[in-house]
Design a protein around this motif. Structure first.
Motif, PDB file in Angstrom:
ATOM      1  N   ALA A 153      97.984  29.203  51.142  1.00  0.00           N
ATOM      2  CA  ALA A 153      96.807  28.908  51.959  1.00  0.00           C
ATOM      3  C   ALA A 153      95.575  28.614  51.107  1.00  0.00           C
ATOM      4  O   ALA A 153      94.804  27.699  51.403  1.00  0.00           O
ATOM      5  N   ALA A 154      95.363  29.376  50.044  1.00  0.00           N
ATOM      6  CA  ALA A 154      94.181  29.174  49.208  1.00  0.00           C
ATOM      7  C   ALA A 154      94.163  27.770  48.619  1.00  0.00           C
ATOM      8  O   ALA A 154      93.134  27.080  48.633  1.00  0.00           O
ATOM      9  N   ALA A 155      95.312  27.315  48.110  1.00  0.00           N
ATOM     10  CA  ALA A 155      95.390  25.969  47.544  1.00  0.00           C
ATOM     11  C   ALA A 155      95.314  24.912  48.631  1.00  0.00           C
ATOM     12  O   ALA A 155      94.666  23.864  48.465  1.00  0.00           O
ATOM     13  N   ALA A 156      95.972  25.153  49.759  1.00  0.00           N
ATOM     14  CA  ALA A 156      95.990  24.176  50.840  1.00  0.00           C
ATOM     15  C   ALA A 156      94.605  23.945  51.431  1.00  0.00           C
ATOM     16  O   ALA A 156      94.284  22.844  51.882  1.00  0.00           O
ATOM     17  N   LEU A 157      93.767  24.993  51.425  1.00  0.00           N
ATOM     18  CA  LEU A 157      92.445  24.901  52.044  1.00  0.00           C
ATOM     19  C   LEU A 157      91.322  24.759  51.030  1.00  0.00           C
ATOM     20  O   LEU A 157      90.149  24.862  51.374  1.00  0.00           O
ATOM     21  N   ALA A 158      91.661  24.476  49.792  1.00  0.00           N
ATOM     22  CA  ALA A 158      90.665  24.477  48.712  1.00  0.00           C
ATOM     23  C   ALA A 158      89.863  23.190  48.622  1.00  0.00           C
ATOM     24  O   ALA A 158      89.370  22.847  47.544  1.00  0.00           O
ATOM     25  N   ALA A 159      89.741  22.449  49.701  1.00  0.00           N
ATOM     26  CA  ALA A 159      88.910  21.237  49.744  1.00  0.00           C
ATOM     27  C   ALA A 159      89.260  20.258  48.641  1.00  0.00           C
ATOM     28  O   ALA A 159      88.389  19.617  48.045  1.00  0.00           O
ATOM     29  N   GLY A 160      90.565  20.141  48.360  1.00  0.00           N
ATOM     30  CA  GLY A 160      91.005  19.177  47.370  1.00  0.00           C
ATOM     31  C   GLY A 160      90.844  19.616  45.935  1.00  0.00           C
ATOM     32  O   GLY A 160      91.165  18.863  45.006  1.00  0.00           O
ATOM     33  N   GLN A 161      90.364  20.844  45.715  1.00  0.00           N
ATOM     34  CA  GLN A 161      90.143  21.320  44.360  1.00  0.00           C
ATOM     35  C   GLN A 161      91.363  22.017  43.761  1.00  0.00           C
ATOM     36  O   GLN A 161      91.456  22.190  42.555  1.00  0.00           O
ATOM     37  N   GLY A 162      92.284  22.452  44.605  1.00  0.00           N
ATOM     38  CA  GLY A 162      93.443  23.176  44.126  1.00  0.00           C
ATOM     39  C   GLY A 162      94.605  22.242  43.840  1.00  0.00           C
ATOM     40  O   GLY A 162      94.503  21.018  43.976  1.00  0.00           O
ATOM     41  N   PRO A 163      95.748  22.800  43.452  1.00  0.00           N
ATOM     42  CA  PRO A 163      96.932  21.974  43.187  1.00  0.00           C
ATOM     43  C   PRO A 163      97.477  21.361  44.472  1.00  0.00           C
ATOM     44  O   PRO A 163      97.265  21.884  45.567  1.00  0.00           O
ATOM     45  N   ALA A 164      98.164  20.228  44.318  1.00  0.00           N
ATOM     46  CA  ALA A 164      98.768  19.575  45.478  1.00  0.00           C
ATOM     47  C   ALA A 164      99.968  20.384  45.940  1.00  0.00           C
ATOM     48  O   ALA A 164     100.920  20.582  45.192  1.00  0.00           O
ATOM     49  N   VAL A 165      99.909  20.895  47.160  1.00  0.00           N
ATOM     50  CA  VAL A 165     100.987  21.716  47.691  1.00  0.00           C
ATOM     51  C   VAL A 165     101.487  21.114  48.995  1.00  0.00           C
ATOM     52  O   VAL A 165     100.828  20.297  49.634  1.00  0.00           O
ATOM     53  N   GLY A 166     102.686  21.517  49.402  1.00  0.00           N
ATOM     54  CA  GLY A 166     103.206  21.158  50.709  1.00  0.00           C
ATOM     55  C   GLY A 166     103.513  19.693  50.884  1.00  0.00           C
ATOM     56  O   GLY A 166     103.700  18.936  49.930  1.00  0.00           O
ATOM     57  N   THR A 167     103.566  19.296  52.166  1.00  0.00           N
ATOM     58  CA  THR A 167     103.858  17.920  52.563  1.00  0.00           C
ATOM     59  C   THR A 167     102.675  17.367  53.329  1.00  0.00           C
ATOM     60  O   THR A 167     102.229  17.977  54.304  1.00  0.00           O
ATOM     61  N   ALA A 168     102.171  16.215  52.890  1.00  0.00           N
ATOM     62  CA  ALA A 168     101.039  15.574  53.557  1.00  0.00           C
ATOM     63  C   ALA A 168     101.538  14.458  54.465  1.00  0.00           C
ATOM     64  O   ALA A 168     102.344  13.619  54.045  1.00  0.00           O
ATOM     65  N   PHE A 169     101.082  14.456  55.713  1.00  0.00           N
ATOM     66  CA  PHE A 169     101.436  13.430  56.693  1.00  0.00           C
ATOM     67  C   PHE A 169     100.217  12.528  56.913  1.00  0.00           C
ATOM     68  O   PHE A 169      99.155  13.014  57.315  1.00  0.00           O
ATOM     69  N   ALA A 170     100.371  11.249  56.671  1.00  0.00           N
ATOM     70  CA  ALA A 170      99.258  10.313  56.817  1.00  0.00           C
ATOM     71  C   ALA A 170      98.980  10.013  58.279  1.00  0.00           C
ATOM     72  O   ALA A 170      99.906   9.941  59.102  1.00  0.00           O
TER      73      ALA A 170
END
Length: 382
Positions: free
Chosen positions: A245-262
């Motif tokens: 959650a911390a990385a996912a919600l880090a406003a683009g500052q954290g590492p790329a995690v998970g799956t992004a759906f365009a």
């Protein structure tokens, strides 16, 4: 970084959904450490200037241990009792955790009815707008204590996607006990994480597993369906693990995690999104080949001459499905006749009908098309 990930990082209004299994212990009670970690991540994003709505499962799961239940009950009455006991524990725990960051929590309990009924939809939208303007973090859950079909058939992934549209969110983050979408069930040694989904075509051949959780209801199929619901409405989605959650919600500052759906094209208007994903059809109209070509191919209104059959008991203004001769749903719309009026006019040209019957059965402005590529994945067993 993909556009979808950039959009999640830059979102000024964000909906975050977390599942039951990400908040509870194996015995079914709330896990304070996991809940606090989630709140820390949400609070950090909120204090950075982003308005955040948290859609949280967990009420029924939180009520299991206090009631001495070892697993999620199957009967509706016991589910509702567990929700009644667990909801107060869940909200109290959230309120205390957010208070550590001097943030105020607002509870919003919804059922599917609140997004199906258009007047309720507008009321919910106004409430969310005011809460967010006042700096409150709305925590949303289904009203499981009084819900019926919502408990048996619904899930908070779908609710989160609809809430994202209600609040006009810039992005949706789905957090679960799986850290990404995989090419096969994660237990398969050949499974590979899918980092980006540009559209439904990227899901071809992806093995989607149903949930095995004893406390949750939504599996990966549910999450992908919710993601496609949101992206088809112009809202990008990030699917990640709750521990990320911390990385996912880090406003683009954290590492790329998970799956992004365009996001798929422009943001869908509220009325058409409601018609496609939230409205409950009261019947169906079977179209002949010519009408299918006119309505689906040329975006024309449905006229009486193009209808070969009707099903259901509906009134003027109700929502009906539009099917091709094989019974496949190609669209959905607001019908302008009662079901009892149609048998006498179907198959006839408008010019041959009385003046008070010379109108489309479904106007082109009141139709949303549903194709195999744009329709969300049908949920399997959960």
């Amino acid at each position: 970084m993909s556009r979808a990930r950039e959009a999640v990082g830059a979102a000024r209004r964000l909906v975050v959904k977390v599942g039951s299994s990400s908040l509870t212990t194996a015995a079914g009670g709330l896990d304070p450490a996991r809940l606090d970690a989630l709140v820390d991540a949400v609070a950090s994003r909120r204090l950075s200037g982003t308005q955040v709505v948290l859609v949280s499962s967990g009420a029924i799961a939180a009520g299991l241990a206090p009631l001495g239940l070892r697993r999620r009950p199957r009967d509706l009455a016991t589910q509702q009792a567990a929700a009644s006991v667990g909801q107060q524990q869940l909200v109290a725990r959230y309120a205390g955790s957010f208070a550590r960051h001097r943030l105020t929590l607002g509870q919003v309990l919804l059922t599917s009815d609140d997004v199906v009924r258009r007047s309720h939809y507008r009321n919910a939208q106004r409430t969310f707008d005011k809460l967010l303007t006042l700096g409150v973090v709305p925590v949303v859950n289904e009203n499981d204590t009084v819900a019926t079909a919502e408990i048996k058939f619904g899930d908070n992934d779908r609710l989160a996607a609809l809430v994202a549209h209600v609040v006009r969110a810039d992005a949706l983050v789905l957090l679960s006990d799986v850290d990404a979408l995989y090419s096969a069930p994660p237990r398969d040694p050949d499974a590979v994480a899918v980092g980006e989904v540009a559209g439904p075509e990227d899901l071809a051949g992806v093995g989607i597993d149903a949930s095995s959780s004893d406390v949750g209801t939504g599996g990966m199929t549910s999450k992908v369906t919710a993601a496609l619901t949101a992206t088809n409405a112009g809202i990008p989605v990030l699917l990640a693990g709750a521990e990320q959650a911390a990385a996912a919600l880090a406003a683009g500052q954290g590492p790329a995690v998970g799956t992004a759906f365009a996001a798929a094209g422009r943001r869908t208007g509220t009325r058409l999104l409601w018609l496609r994903y939230a409205a409950q059809p009261h019947g169906a109209l079977e179209l002949d080949g010519g009408a299918v070509a006119a309505v689906a191919g040329r975006r024309k209104s449905l006229l009486p001459a193009g209808i070969s059959g009707i099903r259901g008991d509906f009134e003027s203004g109700d929502v009906v499905d539009l099917t091709d001769p094989d019974g496949t749903v190609i669209g959905r719309g607001f019908v302008s006749y009662d079901a009892t009026e149609l048998p006498g006019i179907i198959g006839h040209r408008l010019g041959d009908l009385p003046a008070n019957r010379r109108r489309p059965v479904v106007h082109a402005d009141d139709v949303v098309l549903i194709s195999r590529t744009s329709q969300p994945i049908t949920q399997g067993a959960r």
